[in-house]
Design a protein around this motif. Structure first.
Motif, PDB file in Angstrom:
ATOM      1  N   LEU A 171     -44.810  21.581  -6.759  1.00 53.10           N
ATOM      2  CA  LEU A 171     -44.936  22.165  -5.518  1.00 53.10           C
ATOM      3  C   LEU A 171     -43.867  23.393  -5.944  1.00 53.10           C
ATOM      4  O   LEU A 171     -45.286  24.768  -6.065  1.00 53.10           O
ATOM      5  CB  LEU A 171     -44.622  21.979  -4.348  1.00 53.10           C
ATOM      6  N   ALA A 172     -43.009  23.730  -6.154  1.00 50.72           N
ATOM      7  CA  ALA A 172     -42.663  25.117  -6.244  1.00 50.72           C
ATOM      8  C   ALA A 172     -42.464  25.883  -7.887  1.00 50.72           C
ATOM      9  O   ALA A 172     -42.812  26.246  -7.684  1.00 50.72           O
ATOM     10  CB  ALA A 172     -41.145  24.366  -6.391  1.00 50.72           C
ATOM     11  N   SER A 173     -43.276  24.619  -8.717  1.00 50.92           N
ATOM     12  CA  SER A 173     -43.758  25.582  -9.615  1.00 50.92           C
ATOM     13  C   SER A 173     -44.999  26.486  -9.668  1.00 50.92           C
ATOM     14  O   SER A 173     -45.323  27.085 -10.183  1.00 50.92           O
ATOM     15  CB  SER A 173     -44.036  24.810 -10.921  1.00 50.92           C
ATOM     16  N   VAL A 174     -45.026  26.445  -8.527  1.00 49.70           N
ATOM     17  CA  VAL A 174     -47.246  26.739  -8.277  1.00 49.70           C
ATOM     18  C   VAL A 174     -46.513  28.545  -7.419  1.00 49.70           C
ATOM     19  O   VAL A 174     -47.193  29.331  -7.859  1.00 49.70           O
ATOM     20  CB  VAL A 174     -47.645  26.066  -7.338  1.00 49.70           C
TER      21      VAL A 174
ATOM     22  N   ALA B 251     -47.532  32.060 -10.035  1.00 48.16           N
ATOM     23  CA  ALA B 251     -48.161  32.875  -9.733  1.00 48.16           C
ATOM     24  C   ALA B 251     -46.894  34.881  -9.385  1.00 48.16           C
ATOM     25  O   ALA B 251     -47.893  34.782  -9.791  1.00 48.16           O
ATOM     26  CB  ALA B 251     -48.365  32.410  -8.243  1.00 48.16           C
ATOM     27  N   ALA B 252     -45.661  34.326  -8.810  1.00 47.51           N
ATOM     28  CA  ALA B 252     -45.079  35.654  -9.006  1.00 47.51           C
ATOM     29  C   ALA B 252     -45.689  35.559  -9.727  1.00 47.51           C
ATOM     30  O   ALA B 252     -44.918  37.523 -10.686  1.00 47.51           O
ATOM     31  CB  ALA B 252     -43.898  34.674  -8.594  1.00 47.51           C
ATOM     32  N   LEU B 253     -44.520  35.349 -11.175  1.00 52.22           N
ATOM     33  CA  LEU B 253     -44.792  35.653 -12.580  1.00 52.22           C
ATOM     34  C   LEU B 253     -46.438  35.852 -13.733  1.00 52.22           C
ATOM     35  O   LEU B 253     -46.086  36.581 -14.766  1.00 52.22           O
ATOM     36  CB  LEU B 253     -43.937  35.063 -13.622  1.00 52.22           C
ATOM     37  N   GLY B 254     -47.165  35.772 -12.532  1.00 57.66           N
ATOM     38  CA  GLY B 254     -48.760  36.139 -13.570  1.00 57.66           C
ATOM     39  C   GLY B 254     -48.735  34.768 -14.170  1.00 57.66           C
ATOM     40  O   GLY B 254     -50.040  35.234 -15.220  1.00 57.66           O
ATOM     41  N   TRP B 255     -48.346  34.117 -14.469  1.00 54.33           N
ATOM     42  CA  TRP B 255     -48.624  32.793 -15.595  1.00 54.33           C
ATOM     43  C   TRP B 255     -49.244  31.842 -14.863  1.00 54.33           C
ATOM     44  O   TRP B 255     -49.819  30.508 -15.950  1.00 54.33           O
ATOM     45  CB  TRP B 255     -47.814  32.152 -16.155  1.00 54.33           C
TER      46      TRP B 255
ATOM     47  N   PRO C 162     -50.438  30.708  -2.661  1.00 53.85           N
ATOM     48  CA  PRO C 162     -49.681  30.208  -3.559  1.00 53.85           C
ATOM     49  C   PRO C 162     -48.308  29.699  -3.012  1.00 53.85           C
ATOM     50  O   PRO C 162     -47.493  29.046  -2.954  1.00 53.85           O
ATOM     51  CB  PRO C 162     -49.946  31.220  -4.759  1.00 53.85           C
ATOM     52  N   PHE C 163     -47.804  30.688  -2.175  1.00 54.02           N
ATOM     53  CA  PHE C 163     -46.181  30.497  -1.642  1.00 54.02           C
ATOM     54  C   PHE C 163     -46.349  30.221  -0.259  1.00 54.02           C
ATOM     55  O   PHE C 163     -45.334  29.583   0.454  1.00 54.02           O
ATOM     56  CB  PHE C 163     -45.954  32.137  -1.381  1.00 54.02           C
ATOM     57  N   ALA C 164     -47.478  29.923   0.049  1.00 54.89           N
ATOM     58  CA  ALA C 164     -48.137  28.449   1.849  1.00 54.89           C
ATOM     59  C   ALA C 164     -47.290  27.644   0.765  1.00 54.89           C
ATOM     60  O   ALA C 164     -46.218  27.224   1.719  1.00 54.89           O
ATOM     61  CB  ALA C 164     -49.953  28.403   1.830  1.00 54.89           C
TER      62      ALA C 164
END
Length: 407
Positions: A87-90, A94-98, A167-169
């Motif tokens: 879940l942390a990978s999402v 998202a932060a990296l634009g991937w 994504p960050f939720a």
């Protein structure tokens, strides 16, 4: 729940409460990531939903074999850590634009497998953490976690998505698994019966226990039929309330909150109700109450709809607590994981069939006639149990834990 949430069970209960709350956030946030962030199509959304359920159907029986062979404490720890990383990978992607939809597919499948293992292990370990006399109340406490999370989680998820973006939720859910991992690490696992040699392990062992016992056979048959019918409601409620009855979204939220509040209240009532009327009749009363929601929705009358939601929420707790307790008490200890996994495979499989079939029936017959079919299906599940020896069962059989399937 202080009278039962103590000792080693307290650690398991606390971890379940925190992780269930986090998972309720992801249930809302993950589809929002697909829709809002990745602009997923209807086909992609359907695939994402299906992939989250698929592990229960594909790996359900195998999960039971694994859980019965492995340390339950280790299963709880490693499945929590795995879900944390996935879940942390999402938000990281998202932060990296991937971030891509394929990643969400992988997260849905893999977290589904880990959740299947965690849920099977957590239900399997409960009978060893509490005295037999407290088993009913322990299951009420465990069900309370799920009901609280499903009632309050979506509202909290909406707020978190609004503030943090979807994504960050999901980070909230990932963080919840840190707490769950710690509580599982601190758990002292009681000794278990030795696992069967690999040459004697059969995927059908759990099914043989369920269908080979005169009490469990009607219970699982009834539950699978009722689950299949009840799952048809999910896709239809919003359609009926919004498109046909022209209710506001606020009313939809109110009806779901009413259901959740009744389910929470039911967890406190289930134990005393079982003691008063007996385990079998408590299960029957719960299934009957839950079956009324289809008729309530069919009427289109606001007070009746809300009353139906109350009956459904209360009924869910009244049948869930006794069926889980009876299954845990009557399964041979060395096969409890397989029995639990087999049950989940059958019941969730029924829910999958019901949810898929509801749209077909509603298109062919209309939403309201389909609601009556839902009621008829749940009453069919009720009748299977009502016409069986389960009807007269008042207490847990004294020798149930050591019994073998009836010949």
């Amino acid at each position: 729940m202080a009278w039962v949430v103590r000792g080693e069970f307290r650690k398991l209960w606390l971890g379940q409460l925190v992780s269930a709350s986090g998972s309720a956030v992801t249930t809302v946030a993950l589809p929002l990531v697909a829709v809002v962030t990745l602009h997923a199509s209807a086909v992609e959304m359907g695939a994402l939903s299906a992939l989250s359920i698929a592990p229960h159907l594909v790996f359900g029986l195998l999960a039971g074999v694994w859980v019965d062979r492995w340390s339950l404490r280790s299963v709880l720890i490693w499945t929590d850590l795995g879900r944390l990383v996935l879940l942390a990978s999402v938000p990281a992607a998202a932060a990296l634009g991937w971030l891509r939809i394929e990643q969400l597919y992988a997260v849905a499948v893999l977290t589904g497998v880990l959740t299947l293992l965690f849920d099977t292990a957590s239900q399997t370990i409960i009978p060893s953490l509490v005295p037999r006399a407290d088993l009913m109340r322990a299951n009420s406490a465990a069900l309370l976690n799920a009901n609280l999370a499903s009632t309050l989680g979506p509202s909290a998820a909406g707020l978190l998505v609004q503030v943090l973006t979807a994504p960050f939720a999901i980070l909230v859910d990932a963080a919840s698994y840190v707490v769950s991992t710690v509580t599982a690490y601190l758990l002292r696992e009681p000794a278990r019966p030795p696992a069967q040699p690999r040459s004697e392990v059969r995927l059908s062992a759990g099914l043989q226990v369920l269908f080979g016992n005169r009490m469990l056979r009607p219970l699982v048959t009834s539950a699978a039929i009722a689950a299949m019918a009840g799952a048809m409601l999910g896709p239809l409620v919003v359609l009926l309330l919004i498109r046909e009855l022209h209710k506001s979204p606020a009313f939809v939220g109110l009806s779901l909150t009413t259901f959740g509040a009744a389910a929470v209240a039911g967890t406190f009532v289930a134990g005393p109700w079982c003691a008063r009327v007996g385990i079998g009749r408590s299960y029957l009363s719960g299934v009957f109450l839950a079956s009324l929601t289809g008729v309530a929705l069919f009427t289109g009358l606001t007070p009746v709809i809300l009353l139906g939601q109350v009956c459904t929420g209360l009924g869910m707790s009244l049948f869930s607590v006794p069926q889980r307790t009876l299954r845990q008490a009557m399964a041979p200890p060395h096969l409890l994981g397989q029995v639990t996994a087999s049950w989940r495979t059958l019941v969730i499989g029924g829910q999958t069939v019901g949810a898929a079939g509801s749209g077909v029936l509603a298109t062919a017959l209309g939403v309201r006639p389909t609601l009556l079919i839902v009621t008829a299906g749940m009453l069919a599940g009720f009748l299977v149990a009502a016409l069986s020896p389960l009807r007269g069962l008042r207490e847990l059989p004294e020798v149930a834990r050591s019994i073998a399937p009836d010949r």
